[in-house]
Scaffold this active site. Sequence first.
Site, PDB file in Angstrom:
ATOM      1  N   LEU A  11       4.505  10.242  27.535  1.00 62.37           N
ATOM      2  CA  LEU A  11       4.422  10.218  26.071  1.00 62.37           C
ATOM      3  C   LEU A  11       5.423   9.221  25.486  1.00 62.37           C
ATOM      4  CD1 LEU A  11       7.063  11.706  24.591  1.00 62.37           C
ATOM      5  CD2 LEU A  11       5.978  13.718  25.479  1.00 62.37           C
TER       6      LEU A  11
ATOM      7  N   CYS B  30      14.920   6.578  27.229  1.00 52.94           N
ATOM      8  CA  CYS B  30      14.188   6.414  28.495  1.00 52.94           C
ATOM      9  C   CYS B  30      14.364   5.052  29.154  1.00 52.94           C
ATOM     10  CB  CYS B  30      12.712   6.708  28.290  1.00 52.94           C
ATOM     11  SG  CYS B  30      12.396   8.458  27.977  1.00 52.94           S
TER      12      CYS B  30
HETATM   13  P1  NAD Z   1      15.835  16.516  25.564  1.00 50.88           P
HETATM   14  O1  NAD Z   1      17.282  16.346  25.718  1.00 50.88           O
HETATM   15  O2  NAD Z   1      15.185  16.231  24.247  1.00 50.88           O
HETATM   16  O3  NAD Z   1      15.407  18.007  25.961  1.00 50.88           O
HETATM   17  C1  NAD Z   1      15.860  18.669  27.098  1.00 50.88           C
HETATM   18  C2  NAD Z   1      16.047  20.139  26.765  1.00 50.88           C
HETATM   19  O4  NAD Z   1      16.379  20.838  27.958  1.00 50.88           O
HETATM   20  C3  NAD Z   1      17.172  20.407  25.785  1.00 50.88           C
HETATM   21  O5  NAD Z   1      16.664  21.147  24.680  1.00 50.88           O
HETATM   22  C4  NAD Z   1      18.178  21.226  26.599  1.00 50.88           C
HETATM   23  O6  NAD Z   1      18.866  22.187  25.802  1.00 50.88           O
HETATM   24  C5  NAD Z   1      17.273  21.871  27.623  1.00 50.88           C
HETATM   25  N1  NAD Z   1      17.956  22.343  28.839  1.00 50.88           N
HETATM   26  C6  NAD Z   1      18.907  21.723  29.584  1.00 50.88           C
HETATM   27  N2  NAD Z   1      19.260  22.488  30.639  1.00 50.88           N
HETATM   28  C7  NAD Z   1      18.497  23.590  30.574  1.00 50.88           C
HETATM   29  C8  NAD Z   1      18.398  24.771  31.369  1.00 50.88           C
HETATM   30  N3  NAD Z   1      19.161  24.940  32.459  1.00 50.88           N
HETATM   31  N4  NAD Z   1      17.548  25.737  30.992  1.00 50.88           N
HETATM   32  C9  NAD Z   1      16.778  25.594  29.891  1.00 50.88           C
HETATM   33  N5  NAD Z   1      16.817  24.506  29.095  1.00 50.88           N
HETATM   34  C10 NAD Z   1      17.672  23.518  29.430  1.00 50.88           C
HETATM   35  O7  NAD Z   1      15.165  15.610  26.696  1.00 50.88           O
HETATM   36  P2  NAD Z   1      13.715  14.947  26.684  1.00 50.88           P
HETATM   37  O8  NAD Z   1      13.754  13.672  25.893  1.00 50.88           O
HETATM   38  O9  NAD Z   1      12.690  15.979  26.354  1.00 50.88           O
HETATM   39  O10 NAD Z   1      13.600  14.503  28.206  1.00 50.88           O
HETATM   40  C11 NAD Z   1      13.419  15.453  29.254  1.00 50.88           C
HETATM   41  C12 NAD Z   1      12.985  14.704  30.502  1.00 50.88           C
HETATM   42  O11 NAD Z   1      11.727  14.059  30.268  1.00 50.88           O
HETATM   43  C13 NAD Z   1      13.932  13.597  30.949  1.00 50.88           C
HETATM   44  O12 NAD Z   1      13.904  13.519  32.344  1.00 50.88           O
HETATM   45  C14 NAD Z   1      13.305  12.350  30.340  1.00 50.88           C
HETATM   46  O13 NAD Z   1      13.650  11.187  31.080  1.00 50.88           O
HETATM   47  C15 NAD Z   1      11.834  12.650  30.506  1.00 50.88           C
HETATM   48  N6  NAD Z   1      10.968  11.953  29.545  1.00 50.88           N
HETATM   49  C16 NAD Z   1      11.342  11.793  28.269  1.00 50.88           C
HETATM   50  C17 NAD Z   1      10.487  11.141  27.381  1.00 50.88           C
HETATM   51  C18 NAD Z   1      10.884  10.922  25.958  1.00 50.88           C
HETATM   52  O14 NAD Z   1      10.268  10.076  25.302  1.00 50.88           O
HETATM   53  N7  NAD Z   1      11.866  11.620  25.419  1.00 50.88           N
HETATM   54  C19 NAD Z   1       9.244  10.671  27.815  1.00 50.88           C
HETATM   55  C20 NAD Z   1       8.878  10.895  29.141  1.00 50.88           C
HETATM   56  C21 NAD Z   1       9.752  11.533  30.004  1.00 50.88           C
END
Ligand code: NAD
Length: 434
Positions: free
Chosen positions: A154, A261
Amino acid sequence: MELCIIGSGYVGLVSGACFAEIGHTVVCVDNDQRKVDMLQRGEIPIYEPGLEDLVHRNVAAKRLRFTNSIADGVDHSQVVFIAVPTPPQADGSVDLTYIERVAREIAGVLKPGQYRVVVDKSTVPVKTGEKVDATIRRYNPAAEFDVVSNPEFLREGCAVPDLMSPDRIVIGSASQKATDLMKRLYEPFQSPILVTDVNSAELIKHAANSFLSLKISYINAVSAICEASGADVEMVADGIGTDKRIGRNFLNAGLGYGGSCFPKDVKAFIAIAEELGTPFHLLKEVERINSHQLDRYLKKVREALWVLRDKRIAVWGLTFKPDTDDVRNSVAIDLINRLVAEGAIVTAYDPKGMEKAVEYKLIPPSVKLVSSPLEAVEGAEALLLATEWKEFARQDFAAVKASMHTPLVFDGRNHFNPKTMREMGFVYYGVGRP
Ligand code: NAD
């Protein structure tokens, strides 16, 4: 189907809401109590177009709920997604402590006879699935589960449409049972499904983001040649981008890529390749070109204003791209910090990113944040556009010019029409175009 998503951030929350929208029952888990409380009150902690309606509708339909308990989530779900952060470490390699911790927590709550598919949606280095699998087995030898990789593609700012109709869905799996469940889960999206082994699925994500970053750096390197030769990078990008083999997307010259990212994923891929003994030198050049874009832009600002100390500069945009409130690793934030370090007096405006920039203390307190683009340019000696929000192009530029001290515009995203701007009396500088 019943699903649980651990981590309710940009990926977890939007995925959860979209899975609920197509009819699954979803429990979103987060260990940030403040976030869970907000979500339970119906408040959405992030800005993403269309997300609020989607969450409210599916909570009301009892297909979506929020908890801080992994035990609760895992107990009620056949499929358990991991969507926690995978931030970079100082050396560029991926910090996998969040993933490892969640793997242990899942192991701790899996009950005998309760088969679960554990799906990694976070962006992780190749071979992480093997480690998640081994960790869960080590902490719970009786657990019945399979580990699947399902990378997320996404884009923030259009995450809901991206998730509702993805170009492809990648499922990396070594188990037919898990693959069948994943296919059933994704069937309603009617998008192409690519089934691979776990390692390949993990690698696809880093290879894809690195390739997109490479495309951006490629056109940025071309933009420097355009500036030196008097050619127009927008025309060059159109000329090469209309070739179907190349495509026009991600050929926008500007201040370079940022966000949560691309910078981290390129760094991670470099570190992964290094560790595997197959160094990826090309990606180091991609990074070098990217950081050089901001240097080149600032040089242009200095050439026009000379010394930046005490100069009043307006910056439009804080987020790393439009239509999001995400300011993590935003080039706009780097730009502001560099201007302030040189003594400039900065006033900034962003439609959605100001709250988070302040909350995470990403900009110095001396930066004045104002409530409109027009307020930002009052008395400014230069306007710097850092993020291409559509509303910036819709401003009343006669009023902008009247309000500025000097009508200098540095368009860091080639967002305005140079001819129109010049006809209005602005001194206009774009990136890679005359
Ligand atoms: P984010 O920081 O927005 O969200 C991560 C969430 O995980 C946070 O709300 C945090 O509180 C929670 N968290 C952390 N440890 C936890 C635990 N032990 N138990 C429960 N919750 C926990 O991150 P994001 O942007 O959603 O990214 C997440 C992953 O997806 C990363 O690996 C990122 O590289 C990947 N990703 C992100 C995007 C993007 O556009 N943001 C797109 C594709 C992939």
